[in-house]
Write an enzyme that holds these catalytic residues in place. Structure first.
Site, PDB file in Angstrom:
ATOM      1  N   SER A 142       0.845  -1.183   0.000  1.00  0.00           N
ATOM      2  CA  SER A 142       0.000   0.000   0.000  1.00  0.00           C
ATOM      3  C   SER A 142       0.884   1.238   0.000  1.00  0.00           C
ATOM      4  O   SER A 142       2.012   1.206   0.500  1.00  0.00           O
ATOM      5  CB  SER A 142      -0.890   0.009   1.244  1.00  0.00           C
ATOM      6  OG  SER A 142      -1.599   1.226   1.324  1.00  0.00           O
ATOM      7  N   HIS A 143       0.372   2.313  -0.568  1.00  0.00           N
ATOM      8  CA  HIS A 143       1.085   3.590  -0.539  1.00  0.00           C
ATOM      9  C   HIS A 143       0.364   4.541   0.419  1.00  0.00           C
ATOM     10  O   HIS A 143       0.706   5.711   0.514  1.00  0.00           O
ATOM     11  CB  HIS A 143       1.179   4.199  -1.944  1.00  0.00           C
ATOM     12  CG  HIS A 143       2.138   3.468  -2.834  1.00  0.00           C
ATOM     13  ND1 HIS A 143       1.878   2.201  -3.308  1.00  0.00           N
ATOM     14  CD2 HIS A 143       3.369   3.798  -3.298  1.00  0.00           C
ATOM     15  CE1 HIS A 143       2.905   1.801  -4.049  1.00  0.00           C
ATOM     16  NE2 HIS A 143       3.818   2.756  -4.052  1.00  0.00           N
ATOM     17  N   ASN A 144      -0.666   4.022   1.116  1.00  0.00           N
ATOM     18  CA  ASN A 144      -1.416   4.830   2.070  1.00  0.00           C
ATOM     19  C   ASN A 144      -0.760   4.673   3.452  1.00  0.00           C
ATOM     20  O   ASN A 144      -0.829   3.606   4.049  1.00  0.00           O
ATOM     21  CB  ASN A 144      -2.864   4.306   2.063  1.00  0.00           C
ATOM     22  CG  ASN A 144      -3.720   4.948   3.134  1.00  0.00           C
ATOM     23  OD1 ASN A 144      -3.211   5.466   4.131  1.00  0.00           O
ATOM     24  ND2 ASN A 144      -5.017   4.898   2.941  1.00  0.00           N
ATOM     25  N   LYS A 150      -2.802   3.160   6.310  1.00  0.00           N
ATOM     26  CA  LYS A 150      -3.075   1.726   6.161  1.00  0.00           C
ATOM     27  C   LYS A 150      -1.805   0.905   6.422  1.00  0.00           C
ATOM     28  O   LYS A 150      -1.854  -0.131   7.079  1.00  0.00           O
ATOM     29  CB  LYS A 150      -3.566   1.485   4.727  1.00  0.00           C
ATOM     30  CG  LYS A 150      -4.689   0.493   4.674  1.00  0.00           C
ATOM     31  CD  LYS A 150      -5.005   0.211   3.246  1.00  0.00           C
ATOM     32  CE  LYS A 150      -6.328   0.790   2.849  1.00  0.00           C
ATOM     33  NZ  LYS A 150      -6.645   0.413   1.459  1.00  0.00           N
ATOM     34  N   ASP A 157      -7.979  -4.198   0.296  1.00  0.00           N
ATOM     35  CA  ASP A 157      -8.885  -3.298  -0.405  1.00  0.00           C
ATOM     36  C   ASP A 157     -10.139  -3.207   0.453  1.00  0.00           C
ATOM     37  O   ASP A 157     -10.620  -4.226   0.962  1.00  0.00           O
ATOM     38  CB  ASP A 157      -9.224  -3.807  -1.811  1.00  0.00           C
ATOM     39  CG  ASP A 157      -9.724  -2.664  -2.680  1.00  0.00           C
ATOM     40  OD1 ASP A 157      -9.083  -1.589  -2.670  1.00  0.00           O
ATOM     41  OD2 ASP A 157     -10.751  -2.818  -3.347  1.00  0.00           O
ATOM     42  N   ASP A 173     -16.115   7.197   8.593  1.00  0.00           N
ATOM     43  CA  ASP A 173     -16.320   6.855  10.001  1.00  0.00           C
ATOM     44  C   ASP A 173     -17.396   7.708  10.701  1.00  0.00           C
ATOM     45  O   ASP A 173     -18.194   7.162  11.468  1.00  0.00           O
ATOM     46  CB  ASP A 173     -15.006   6.968  10.777  1.00  0.00           C
ATOM     47  CG  ASP A 173     -14.127   5.748  10.587  1.00  0.00           C
ATOM     48  OD1 ASP A 173     -14.637   4.712  10.122  1.00  0.00           O
ATOM     49  OD2 ASP A 173     -12.919   5.830  10.897  1.00  0.00           O
ATOM     50  N   ARG A 226     -11.251  -4.422   9.117  1.00  0.00           N
ATOM     51  CA  ARG A 226      -9.852  -4.752   8.837  1.00  0.00           C
ATOM     52  C   ARG A 226      -9.329  -5.737   9.886  1.00  0.00           C
ATOM     53  O   ARG A 226      -8.626  -6.686   9.574  1.00  0.00           O
ATOM     54  CB  ARG A 226      -8.996  -3.482   8.820  1.00  0.00           C
ATOM     55  CG  ARG A 226      -8.023  -3.426   7.657  1.00  0.00           C
ATOM     56  CD  ARG A 226      -7.224  -2.131   7.604  1.00  0.00           C
ATOM     57  NE  ARG A 226      -7.986  -0.940   7.889  1.00  0.00           N
ATOM     58  CZ  ARG A 226      -8.805  -0.356   7.021  1.00  0.00           C
ATOM     59  NH1 ARG A 226      -8.966  -0.855   5.824  1.00  0.00           N
ATOM     60  NH2 ARG A 226      -9.477   0.726   7.361  1.00  0.00           N
TER      61      ARG A 226
HETATM   62  P1  IMP Z   1      -8.880   1.588  -0.712  1.00  0.00           P
HETATM   63  O1  IMP Z   1      -7.664   2.342  -0.269  1.00  0.00           O
HETATM   64  O2  IMP Z   1      -9.026   1.439  -2.166  1.00  0.00           O
HETATM   65  O3  IMP Z   1      -9.027   0.300   0.044  1.00  0.00           O
HETATM   66  O4  IMP Z   1     -10.125   2.508  -0.316  1.00  0.00           O
HETATM   67  C1  IMP Z   1     -10.634   2.454   0.925  1.00  0.00           C
HETATM   68  C2  IMP Z   1     -11.656   3.555   1.090  1.00  0.00           C
HETATM   69  O5  IMP Z   1     -12.781   2.986   1.768  1.00  0.00           O
HETATM   70  C3  IMP Z   1     -11.135   4.645   2.006  1.00  0.00           C
HETATM   71  O6  IMP Z   1     -10.612   5.713   1.300  1.00  0.00           O
HETATM   72  C4  IMP Z   1     -12.381   5.047   2.755  1.00  0.00           C
HETATM   73  O7  IMP Z   1     -13.117   5.904   1.979  1.00  0.00           O
HETATM   74  C5  IMP Z   1     -13.186   3.783   2.854  1.00  0.00           C
HETATM   75  N1  IMP Z   1     -12.878   3.068   4.104  1.00  0.00           N
HETATM   76  C6  IMP Z   1     -12.227   1.887   4.219  1.00  0.00           C
HETATM   77  N2  IMP Z   1     -12.086   1.544   5.507  1.00  0.00           N
HETATM   78  C7  IMP Z   1     -12.653   2.528   6.214  1.00  0.00           C
HETATM   79  C8  IMP Z   1     -12.812   2.754   7.619  1.00  0.00           C
HETATM   80  O8  IMP Z   1     -12.373   1.985   8.494  1.00  0.00           O
HETATM   81  N3  IMP Z   1     -13.457   3.875   7.956  1.00  0.00           N
HETATM   82  C9  IMP Z   1     -13.927   4.754   7.063  1.00  0.00           C
HETATM   83  N4  IMP Z   1     -13.805   4.614   5.762  1.00  0.00           N
HETATM   84  C10 IMP Z   1     -13.169   3.496   5.328  1.00  0.00           C
END
Ligand code: IMP
Length: 292
Positions: A14-16, A19, A75, A164, A190
């Site tokens: 992941s680049h986040n 996360k 994801d 959230d 998660r």
């Molecule tokens: P991903 O990075 O493609 O998995 O996108 C995940 C997106 O889903 C995030 O940017 C949030 O918008 C939403 N999301 C996933 N998990 C959560 C959470 O625990 N709380 C709130 N939003 C979430």
């Protein structure tokens, strides 16, 4: 399915940064040497699949192939029943290029308002997280976690992220945005996906504070790779590596020849040696790096 051995190097695909931190925290007690796709400067693949499973797999496979290491990707998103599961895999994209989640929540609100879904009981929704563990060979496995609840308007609370503040998990009064992070963490999608991953892949892995029996003598191998200088010494080093494979093969991060060669390629590219000065020890160090 191949097993993850204690001390293995694992890429968090992941680049986040949020996360990556969360996943590193989850695997830290098992003593993995976790490195992020960002740290390895791996390209971020475009999420072109149409399911959470497909996107998680695509990200994990790309990171495993790019690094020669096992990789874990996630994801996730929000699925709203009355919107047919939207925003779903587009959860991040509903926030637009500015990642504006006030806007994303407003879009969910408006889409539900158009359907009159705020008129009765609070609209039902769930968060979902799909984890994929992939190996450089292409082998992979998926794990899923969900948390069910209802939506509220207006959003409440400044904790957490994304959607959230508008989500109240079943059995709770507070939104995820109002809950202490540890309380959300205890029940989150998660965490549940990770629990499935832990049951299948980590049950045999001792926690880091319980020392593994036997295992690789990496210090000795590293010292040999650092100090050898002759062809005969390299030959002895390779014999030692072969012996280590026979005794501790399950602890090698690269579990097949394709993965080993990919890791060797990466380690060779990373070696900082002038072309005019190749040394036996450069090769030894790359060989050792490819096994870790
Ligand atoms: P991903 O990075 O493609 O998995 O996108 C995940 C997106 O889903 C995030 O940017 C949030 O918008 C939403 N999301 C996933 N998990 C959560 C959470 O625990 N709380 C709130 N939003 C979430």
């Amino acid at each position: 399915m191949k097993e993850l051995a204690p001390g293995s190097r694992l890429v968090v695909a992941s680049h986040n940064p949020g996360k990556v931190w969360e996943i590193k925290e989850l695997i830290a007690p098992y003593g993995f040497d976790a490195v992020s796709a960002g740290d390895l400067k791996l390209a971020e693949p475009e999420e072109t699949e149409t399911t959470f499973e497909g996107n998680a797999r695509l990200k994990a496979l790309a990171a495993a192939a790019g690094s020669g290491l096992p990789a874990l990707a996630d994801d996730s998103g929000l699925e709203v029943d009355a919107l047919g599961g939207a925003p779903g895999i587009y959860s991040a994209r509903w926030a637009g290029p500015g990642k504006d989640f006030a806007l994303a929540m407003q879009r969910v609100h408006d889409a539900l308002a158009e359907k009159g879904a705020w008129d009765g009981l609070p609209p039902r929704a769930n968060f979902i997280s799909v984890l994929c563990l992939a190996w450089p060979s292409g082998e992979n496995r998926l794990f899923e976690g969900r948390v069910y609840g209802t939506l509220r308007w207006p959003p409440r609370g400044g904790n957490g992220f994304g959607y959230d503040p508008m989500f109240v998990p079943d059995g709770e009064r507070l939104t995820f945005g109002e809950m202490e992070p540890a309380a959300k963490y205890a029940i989150s999608h998660r965490t549940r996906a990770f629990e499935a991953f832990r049951r299948h892949c980590l049950e045999h892995v001792p926690k880091a504070d319980a020392p593994a029996a036997g295992g690789r003598d990496l210090e000795a191998l590293e010292a040999a790779a650092r100090n050898l200088s002759t062809q005969a010494e390299l030959k002895r080093f390779i014999a030692g590596l072969r012996e280590d494979l026979a005794r501790n093969g399950s602890a090698w991060t690269t579990q097949d020849l394709a993965g080993f060669l990919a890791a060797l390629e990466t380690a060779t590219a990373a070696a900082d040696v002038p072309d005019a000065e190749p040394r036996w020890r450069t090769l030894a160090r790359a060989l050792l790096a490819a096994s870790r």
